[in-house]
Each structure stands twice: as C-alpha cells, then as structure tokens.
Design a protein around this motif. Structure first.
Motif, PDB file in Angstrom:
ATOM      1  N   GLY A 111      -5.708 -12.170  13.049  1.00 43.76           N
ATOM      2  CA  GLY A 111      -6.844 -12.856  14.233  1.00 43.76           C
ATOM      3  C   GLY A 111      -8.291 -11.708  13.619  1.00 43.76           C
ATOM      4  N   GLU A 112      -8.463 -12.102  13.142  1.00 38.48           N
ATOM      5  CA  GLU A 112     -10.150 -12.156  12.533  1.00 38.48           C
ATOM      6  C   GLU A 112     -11.317 -11.860  13.637  1.00 38.48           C
ATOM      7  OE1 GLU A 112     -12.032  -9.451  11.531  1.00 38.48           O
ATOM      8  OE2 GLU A 112     -11.132 -10.121   9.607  1.00 38.48           O
ATOM      9  N   PHE A 113     -11.967 -11.200  13.823  1.00 40.84           N
ATOM     10  CA  PHE A 113     -13.192 -10.916  14.598  1.00 40.84           C
ATOM     11  C   PHE A 113     -14.477 -10.402  14.423  1.00 40.84           C
ATOM     12  CE2 PHE A 113      -9.127 -11.064  17.516  1.00 40.84           C
ATOM     13  CZ  PHE A 113      -9.030 -12.361  17.625  1.00 40.84           C
ATOM     14  N   ASP A 114     -14.407 -10.112  13.219  1.00 35.17           N
ATOM     15  CA  ASP A 114     -15.696  -9.333  12.474  1.00 35.17           C
ATOM     16  C   ASP A 114     -15.169  -9.275  10.880  1.00 35.17           C
ATOM     17  OD1 ASP A 114     -17.906  -8.248  12.787  1.00 35.17           O
ATOM     18  OD2 ASP A 114     -17.187  -6.182  12.590  1.00 35.17           O
ATOM     19  N   GLY A 115     -15.378 -11.035  10.938  1.00 37.24           N
ATOM     20  CA  GLY A 115     -14.698 -11.172   9.357  1.00 37.24           C
ATOM     21  C   GLY A 115     -16.162 -10.264   8.410  1.00 37.24           C
ATOM     22  N   ARG A 116     -16.039 -11.552   6.669  1.00 38.69           N
ATOM     23  CA  ARG A 116     -17.271 -11.736   6.282  1.00 38.69           C
ATOM     24  C   ARG A 116     -17.088 -10.118   5.608  1.00 38.69           C
ATOM     25  NH1 ARG A 116     -21.911 -13.401  10.052  1.00 38.69           N
ATOM     26  NH2 ARG A 116     -21.539 -11.716  10.751  1.00 38.69           N
ATOM     27  N   ARG A 117     -15.673  -9.201   5.229  1.00 40.44           N
ATOM     28  CA  ARG A 117     -15.693  -8.224   5.192  1.00 40.44           C
ATOM     29  C   ARG A 117     -14.511  -8.246   4.424  1.00 40.44           C
ATOM     30  NH1 ARG A 117     -15.678  -3.424   8.542  1.00 40.44           N
ATOM     31  NH2 ARG A 117     -15.641  -4.549  10.845  1.00 40.44           N
ATOM     32  N   LYS A 118     -14.376  -6.572   3.616  1.00 40.27           N
ATOM     33  CA  LYS A 118     -12.289  -6.815   3.398  1.00 40.27           C
ATOM     34  C   LYS A 118     -11.630  -5.518   4.228  1.00 40.27           C
ATOM     35  CE  LYS A 118     -10.581  -5.572  -0.801  1.00 40.27           C
ATOM     36  NZ  LYS A 118     -10.899  -4.918  -2.627  1.00 40.27           N
ATOM     37  N   LYS A 119     -10.673  -6.329   4.663  1.00 43.74           N
ATOM     38  CA  LYS A 119     -10.022  -5.622   5.879  1.00 43.74           C
ATOM     39  C   LYS A 119      -8.590  -5.906   5.265  1.00 43.74           C
ATOM     40  CE  LYS A 119     -11.865  -5.935  10.057  1.00 43.74           C
ATOM     41  NZ  LYS A 119     -11.908  -6.916  11.066  1.00 43.74           N
ATOM     42  N   ARG A 120      -7.341  -5.778   6.289  1.00 45.71           N
ATOM     43  CA  ARG A 120      -5.848  -5.088   5.483  1.00 45.71           C
ATOM     44  C   ARG A 120      -4.791  -5.238   6.786  1.00 45.71           C
ATOM     45  NH1 ARG A 120      -5.525   0.883   4.027  1.00 45.71           N
ATOM     46  NH2 ARG A 120      -7.119   1.167   5.060  1.00 45.71           N
ATOM     47  N   VAL A 121      -3.457  -5.766   6.537  1.00 49.12           N
ATOM     48  CA  VAL A 121      -3.565  -5.839   7.814  1.00 49.12           C
ATOM     49  C   VAL A 121      -1.242  -4.687   6.464  1.00 49.12           C
ATOM     50  CG1 VAL A 121      -0.871  -6.849   8.126  1.00 49.12           C
ATOM     51  CG2 VAL A 121      -3.070  -7.711   9.015  1.00 49.12           C
ATOM     52  N   LEU A 122      -1.040  -4.052   8.361  1.00 46.21           N
ATOM     53  CA  LEU A 122       0.300  -3.345   6.912  1.00 46.21           C
ATOM     54  C   LEU A 122       1.296  -4.177   7.889  1.00 46.21           C
ATOM     55  CD1 LEU A 122       1.077  -0.687   6.229  1.00 46.21           C
ATOM     56  CD2 LEU A 122       0.984   0.178   8.247  1.00 46.21           C
ATOM     57  N   ILE A 123       2.378  -3.628   6.737  1.00 50.67           N
ATOM     58  CA  ILE A 123       3.877  -4.056   6.992  1.00 50.67           C
ATOM     59  C   ILE A 123       4.995  -3.227   6.940  1.00 50.67           C
ATOM     60  CG2 ILE A 123       5.802  -4.980   6.010  1.00 50.67           C
ATOM     61  CD1 ILE A 123       3.597  -7.587   5.007  1.00 50.67           C
ATOM     62  N   LYS A 124       5.611  -2.761   7.829  1.00 47.94           N
ATOM     63  CA  LYS A 124       6.649  -1.999   7.171  1.00 47.94           C
ATOM     64  C   LYS A 124       7.552  -2.159   7.758  1.00 47.94           C
ATOM     65  CE  LYS A 124       7.369   2.690   6.475  1.00 47.94           C
ATOM     66  NZ  LYS A 124       6.578   3.785   6.167  1.00 47.94           N
ATOM     67  N   ILE A 125       8.862  -2.103   7.107  1.00 49.89           N
ATOM     68  CA  ILE A 125      10.264  -2.182   6.771  1.00 49.89           C
ATOM     69  C   ILE A 125      11.306  -1.341   8.056  1.00 49.89           C
ATOM     70  CG2 ILE A 125      12.065  -3.883   6.491  1.00 49.89           C
ATOM     71  CD1 ILE A 125       9.547  -5.977   4.859  1.00 49.89           C
ATOM     72  N   ILE A 126      11.973  -1.284   8.515  1.00 52.38           N
ATOM     73  CA  ILE A 126      12.864  -0.418   8.171  1.00 52.38           C
ATOM     74  C   ILE A 126      14.312  -0.650   8.416  1.00 52.38           C
ATOM     75  CG2 ILE A 126      12.074   2.089   8.848  1.00 52.38           C
ATOM     76  CD1 ILE A 126      13.130   1.884  11.600  1.00 52.38           C
ATOM     77  N   GLY A 127      15.272  -0.711   7.960  1.00 52.16           N
ATOM     78  CA  GLY A 127      16.828  -1.278   8.601  1.00 52.16           C
ATOM     79  C   GLY A 127      17.741  -0.830   6.992  1.00 52.16           C
ATOM     80  N   GLU A 128      18.764  -1.467   7.243  1.00 54.99           N
ATOM     81  CA  GLU A 128      19.381  -1.359   5.995  1.00 54.99           C
ATOM     82  C   GLU A 128      20.235  -2.507   5.482  1.00 54.99           C
ATOM     83  OE1 GLU A 128      22.988   0.459   7.429  1.00 54.99           O
ATOM     84  OE2 GLU A 128      21.520   2.943   7.066  1.00 54.99           O
TER      85      GLU A 128
END
Lengths: 139, 139, 139
Positions: free
Chosen positions: A122-139
């Motif tokens: 969900g972008e609420f202040d766009g028109r520039r580069k932004k990012r999301v982090l995906i972090k996975i832990i498990g086996e």
C-alpha cells in the motif's frame, strides 16, 4: 535453520496505490528452500503499508475513500509534520490503519494463505523509489 | 527447529462477535512441544481478525459501537465492493482496524502474555464456517 | 536455534506519550548473539502499543490529536468499559489503531530497518509501571 532475505523495489507513479505482491513473495519462499517456517513482509518506509486483503477493485476504491476520510491529504497545513517541508503527514496516519507488516506461515514450501488472502503493498506517498523487505526463517 | 500447524474452525451464528481463543492457542503450543519460539495466529478470511485485548464485555460493546461508527454496515450501497453482490464491504474495513494476526512469544512452553492479554477471534461477517491458522516454530 | 527474552519496563509520568526504544531493542539483539532471525517486540499491556514510524515531534503531535478524534478520552462515561471503575476505555481503542506489536528482521546481527524506521512504545494510560516484551529467535 535457514534464512533468506530479499528486497522488492517499487516506483509507484501516483501518490497512492495498492499493488498485489503475492507472487513475488511466493517466489522468494520457493527460492529460499524453506518448507516450514515464517515469512515477514514489511514496508521499509513509514508512509507505506504491507497488508492482506481481497484483490477487488471496488474494495480498493472503498479503502481509498475511507482513508481519505480518516486522514485527509489536504489541507496539508492540518498536519504539524508538514512544517518540516513534507506534504505527507496524512500518509503516516493512513499507514497506521493499514499496518506496516504481515507475517505469513510457510507450509510445505508454500504461503499458507486462506482462499481470498492476497498480499498488497500500500503506497501513500509514491512517485519515488521505495522498497519492501521479505525475510524468511525456517527449515 | 520444530514446526506445528493447526486450524481452528468457527461458525459464528451472528454477523459480528468476539470469541476468546486463548486456551485453544495454548493447547496447540503445548501439543507442539515447542518450549522457546513464536506462534503466529491469523484469520484465514479477510473479513475477520485475530487480536489481543481484554476479555471484558463492556469493552467489546465499545469496540462494536466504535467499529460501526468507523465503517457502518448500512447502507450497503455505500461500499463499491458490495456491487459484487456481497454485503460485507464494512467487514473488510473493520478488519483493518482490528488487524489480521498476532505473533506471540513462547517461553518455557507457555504463551508469554501480559496479565490481561487474551487472544480473540473477531468476526465481522459470520453465519458461515470460517477458520484461523495457528503456526508454531521453535525448539 | 537460539532464543532470547528481555522485558523493558517503563513508568511514563503522563497519561499518553511516545518513547523511542530502538536502541534498547538493538542492544537485546546484540546480546542475543542472533545474526539471522526475527525479533518480536510487543506491549504486554492492552492500553499500550509498539509501532514503527518516524521520530519527529510534529508527527507525534499529529498522532496525539488524531487518536483523540478517533477515540476521545472524555467524557469517560462514553465507554461502557469505564463502568468497571476504569477511565481508560479510550486507551483500549487507541491501542488498536497503533497496534500491539512489531516483528523486525535481524540481518547480520542488526535490526534490518529502513532509513527512517524507528521503534516506539506508545503509552495511552500511563503513570504506572508497564512493560514491553522482546523475544528473539534465530541463529
């Protein structure tokens, strides 16, 4: 225990938008090799959200209208935050309603989602580069 | 690392309700054998919530009234989502306020909750079968 | 898999306040020895929040004003919860907007935060001892 990290980058051309990122998250889960675990997906910016809901355009318009009622963009001087020279005070409030992050179970190497659950940026202040982090832990 | 998965199924007879599921989550934690870890508890439906707050009936009535002010059920045509034939547009908004999921620490084989913390299933579009996912990881 | 647990205690002198706890959380991550994993940070009380946003005083005043509009403290008899003798009905609602918890990735032994992300304790019914739980799992 395995761990895996990926960033997703966006440059949304409008101030506000909702983007379905479910398949990108599933791709990361598959590449991680994790069969049983948890995946955290979070906005790395404080004027954006990651949330889970329905991929239905009418609903997304309902969210847009509702968030504008809850935290109008204008007049920009209604927010003290905008005295810093920003005009995104509303975006910091909207993001609290929609949330920063989701944590999703991984079962059998797949996102363990209900039938209609889809993951959105969900972008609420766009028109520039932004990012999301995906972090996975498990086996 | 151990992992454990369980679904809890509900068929709430009213449109909206709050149901305490703390003991069911603790039972899953005990059966998992995990002594130190995390438990994710999430609604698998996008018109329901899992949240943590107080088990006090006055408060639950306050939430009901507040959520109806924030996102009224009627008139149903106020939501574009309801053009799909649904009447649950409000439920998708209410769920964003109350949240999709909680993550709770497991310490010494127990839910590591504060003195008044109780885990609730929040139903906003009931009268049908719906479910919650419990996913546990740890050792 | 390693796990680590720490409580942070607060006695906020006012009813409401926002306190930056990022450095305390980073200290716990460093002491845990976990290099790759997840950290859960949650309020253990149901009238307080842990959330991530900007450390900017104008924004914090905007949150204060906005939360008072969404769930006013007075008149205290507007909340059925306050019939129990409490006067904190509003705090239980405000906490749902700001959230109970955050889950943050740990990468290379550090909190994996975006450039402006800071972790806050949000107090909505202070002037007494309350606490936050930090639970870390990983390797």
């Amino acid at each position: 225990m395995k761990s895996f990290r990926r960033e997703l980058w966006f440059n949304i051309p409008t101030r506000r938008a909702f983007k379905n990122i479910t398949s990108e998250v599933q791709t990361a889960v598959s590449e991680s090799g994790v069969k049983e675990g948890l995946v955290l997906v979070n906005a790395m910016h404080i004027t954006a959200s990651v949330f889970i809901n329905d991929d239905e355009s009418g609903l997304h318009q309902d969210y847009e209208k509702w968030l504008e009622w809850l935290a109008p963009h204008e007049p920009v001087n209604r927010y003290l935050h905008n005295r810093t020279g920003e005009d995104n005070g509303d975006a910091h409030l909207k993001r609290q309603i929609m949330g920063r992050e989701v944590v999703v179970a991984i079962t059998g190497g797949k996102l363990d989602l209900g039938p209609w659950e889809q993951i959105f940026y969900g972008e609420f202040d766009g028109r520039r580069k932004k990012r999301v982090l995906i972090k996975i832990i498990g086996e």
